[in-house]
Design a protein around this motif. Structure first.
Motif, mmCIF file in Angstrom:
data_model
loop_
_atom_site.group_PDB
_atom_site.id
_atom_site.type_symbol
_atom_site.label_atom_id
_atom_site.label_comp_id
_atom_site.label_asym_id
_atom_site.label_seq_id
_atom_site.Cartn_x
_atom_site.Cartn_y
_atom_site.Cartn_z
ATOM 1 N N GLY A 5 -23.185 -3.634 -106.662
ATOM 2 C CA GLY A 5 -24.211 -4.329 -107.436
ATOM 3 C C GLY A 5 -25.112 -5.198 -106.600
ATOM 4 O O GLY A 5 -26.312 -5.311 -106.861
ATOM 5 N N LYS A 6 -24.561 -5.808 -105.545
ATOM 6 C CA LYS A 6 -25.324 -6.798 -104.773
ATOM 7 C C LYS A 6 -25.800 -6.285 -103.411
ATOM 8 O O LYS A 6 -26.585 -6.948 -102.738
ATOM 9 C CB LYS A 6 -24.467 -8.049 -104.555
ATOM 10 N N LYS A 7 -25.284 -5.153 -102.959
ATOM 11 C CA LYS A 7 -25.645 -4.523 -101.680
ATOM 12 C C LYS A 7 -25.090 -5.282 -100.474
ATOM 13 O O LYS A 7 -24.425 -4.713 -99.623
ATOM 14 C CB LYS A 7 -27.174 -4.378 -101.530
ATOM 15 N N ILE A 8 -25.398 -6.582 -100.342
ATOM 16 C CA ILE A 8 -24.906 -7.389 -99.229
ATOM 17 C C ILE A 8 -24.277 -8.663 -99.799
ATOM 18 O O ILE A 8 -24.902 -9.364 -100.600
ATOM 19 C CB ILE A 8 -26.026 -7.775 -98.242
ATOM 20 N N LEU A 9 -23.039 -8.965 -99.390
ATOM 21 C CA LEU A 9 -22.362 -10.173 -99.841
ATOM 22 C C LEU A 9 -21.614 -10.802 -98.675
ATOM 23 O O LEU A 9 -21.101 -10.099 -97.800
ATOM 24 C CB LEU A 9 -21.355 -9.860 -100.956
ATOM 25 N N THR A 10 -21.547 -12.138 -98.672
ATOM 26 C CA THR A 10 -20.714 -12.818 -97.687
ATOM 27 C C THR A 10 -19.298 -12.894 -98.236
ATOM 28 O O THR A 10 -19.059 -12.730 -99.444
ATOM 29 C CB THR A 10 -21.221 -14.239 -97.406
ATOM 30 N N GLU A 37 -19.029 -16.780 -93.514
ATOM 31 C CA GLU A 37 -20.411 -16.309 -93.570
ATOM 32 C C GLU A 37 -20.569 -14.832 -93.219
ATOM 33 O O GLU A 37 -21.676 -14.302 -93.208
ATOM 34 C CB GLU A 37 -21.295 -17.131 -92.607
ATOM 35 N N THR A 38 -19.474 -14.146 -92.889
ATOM 36 C CA THR A 38 -19.554 -12.735 -92.531
ATOM 37 C C THR A 38 -20.142 -11.927 -93.682
ATOM 38 O O THR A 38 -19.700 -12.038 -94.824
ATOM 39 C CB THR A 38 -18.154 -12.184 -92.190
ATOM 40 N N LYS A 39 -21.154 -11.095 -93.380
ATOM 41 C CA LYS A 39 -21.821 -10.298 -94.409
ATOM 42 C C LYS A 39 -21.231 -8.890 -94.444
ATOM 43 O O LYS A 39 -21.007 -8.271 -93.407
ATOM 44 C CB LYS A 39 -23.326 -10.236 -94.135
ATOM 45 N N LEU A 40 -20.999 -8.403 -95.656
ATOM 46 C CA LEU A 40 -20.399 -7.085 -95.849
ATOM 47 C C LEU A 40 -21.350 -6.178 -96.614
ATOM 48 O O LEU A 40 -22.099 -6.633 -97.481
ATOM 49 C CB LEU A 40 -19.086 -7.209 -96.622
ATOM 50 N N LEU A 88 -18.679 -1.908 -94.210
ATOM 51 C CA LEU A 88 -19.118 -2.186 -92.850
ATOM 52 C C LEU A 88 -19.514 -3.651 -92.774
ATOM 53 O O LEU A 88 -19.870 -4.259 -93.785
ATOM 54 C CB LEU A 88 -20.312 -1.319 -92.455
ATOM 55 N N PHE A 89 -19.454 -4.190 -91.585
ATOM 56 C CA PHE A 89 -19.965 -5.537 -91.383
ATOM 57 C C PHE A 89 -21.445 -5.436 -91.067
ATOM 58 O O PHE A 89 -21.868 -4.583 -90.281
ATOM 59 C CB PHE A 89 -19.193 -6.232 -90.263
ATOM 60 N N HIS A 90 -22.236 -6.266 -91.720
ATOM 61 C CA HIS A 90 -23.688 -6.143 -91.663
ATOM 62 C C HIS A 90 -24.209 -6.118 -90.239
ATOM 63 O O HIS A 90 -25.171 -5.417 -89.916
ATOM 64 C CB HIS A 90 -24.338 -7.295 -92.440
#
Length: 322
Positions: free
Chosen positions: A159-164, A130-133, A191-193
């Motif tokens: 393309g997606k800005k934030i992805l797990t 579940e870590t967001k990048l 970076l990690f969100h």
């Protein structure tokens, strides 16, 4: 470790009885006070050490970063151990002394060692499904240094800005991407969100200052004459002048409390330019202006104070019991 060797971890799922198997006890960053046994793939049997991070499957679908607390040859009796999916570190991230501290903290604060691990390790050391990048906006590195799969991860994030990590795994259609994520982080691409969320909420307050000359009595008289038909506004203005004599800044709430008035009266004075309202960031710690008052200590308090001061002569931290 190459992407090929990382993927080999997933392929080695059949029991190999030709040699003594190596296992590890690992803890996961969850509210669980037990370790879990995982089997070490042959490819990395000589590399695993206590204190290293590993990627493991936990349950049916979850992927977590676990921490090795023991390396041994004892297979679990009640279940077949799953294989380690990936070894993240070449050298331990946590040493034996730190692990003992974690165990002590878990016992002392009545929590699990998994919760201590979760609090002790920064987010970039706890990769999980579940870590967001996110992309690092400050990077100026060249994409030429990236592998094909690393470039695909960066392209997906553009393309997606934030992805797990789970979503990236599905997009790429490959397993074992944790080494690539680690590499991209160390190269400064991602970076990690959690790292860019401001978890410290800034506290602000409304302060009031005058829109007239405090030293001009004639001007003040004219203002009160102007407010003859607005007694509440007049009360607020009088309270402001009174408070202003002893303080450089007047908080909105203090002024309204002193004048026993509503916000409407204050807003009306602000609309007329008589008082000026401004939002300012304030410290969570109030500055103590009063002198510290000395008071006598009891015999027990005197002993405690002396022991604390004596401890500070040799250590920077003193632990209080009780």
């Amino acid at each position: 470790m190459t992407a090929t060797s990382q993927l080999a971890f997933f392929e080695n799922t059949e029991e190999d009885t030709s040699a003594l198997a190596i296992y590890v006890e690992a803890i996961v960053p969850l509210a669980l006070n037990v370790s879990f046994t995982y089997r070490v793939p042959r490819e990395i049997e000589n590399e695993v050490k206590m204190g290293q991070r590993i990627i493991v499957q936990f349950g049916a679908k979850k992927i977590y970063t676990a921490l090795i607390v023991e390396v041994h040859t004892r297979p679990p009796q009640k279940y077949q151990a799953k294989y380690i999916l990936q070894l993240l570190d070449t050298e331990p991230k946590v040493n034996a002394q730190q692990l003992e501290l974690w165990k002590w903290m878990a016992a002392y604060y009545c929590c699990s060692i998994g919760e201590v691990m979760d609090a002790a390790l920064p987010s970039n050391l706890k990769l999980q499904s579940e870590t967001k990048l996110v992309l690092n906006p400050a990077t100026d590195a060249s994409y030429l240094e990236l592998s094909d799969q690393e470039y695909l991860i960066v392209e997906a994030l553009q393309g997606k800005k934030i992805l797990t990590i789970d979503e990236i795994t599905q997009i790429l259609g490959v397993k074992g991407i944790f080494g690539m994520i680690k590499s991209l982080y160390e190269k400064g691409y991602i970076l990690f969100h959690e790292e860019i969320i401001d978890k410290y909420k800034i506290v602000s307050d409304t302060f009031i200052r005058e829109g007239f000359d405090l030293n001009n009595r004639e001007q003040q008289t004219e203002l009160f004459t102007l407010l003859e038909k607005a007694p509440k506004q007049s009360d607020v203005l009088l309270s402001f002048i009174t408070l202003r004599k002893s303080a450089d800044q007047i908080r909105r709430r203090d002024l309204l409390k002193h004048a026993n008035a509503s916000s409407a009266a204050l807003e009306a004075l602000a609309d007329k330019g008589i008082l000026i309202l401004s939002e300012q960031d304030v410290s969570r710690l109030e500055t103590v202006k009063e002198n510290i008052v000395e008071f006598p200590l009891t015999p027990a308090q005197t002993i405690a104070r002396d022991e604390i001061l004596e401890s500070f002569e040799s250590k920077n931290v003193t632990l209080l019991f009780g």
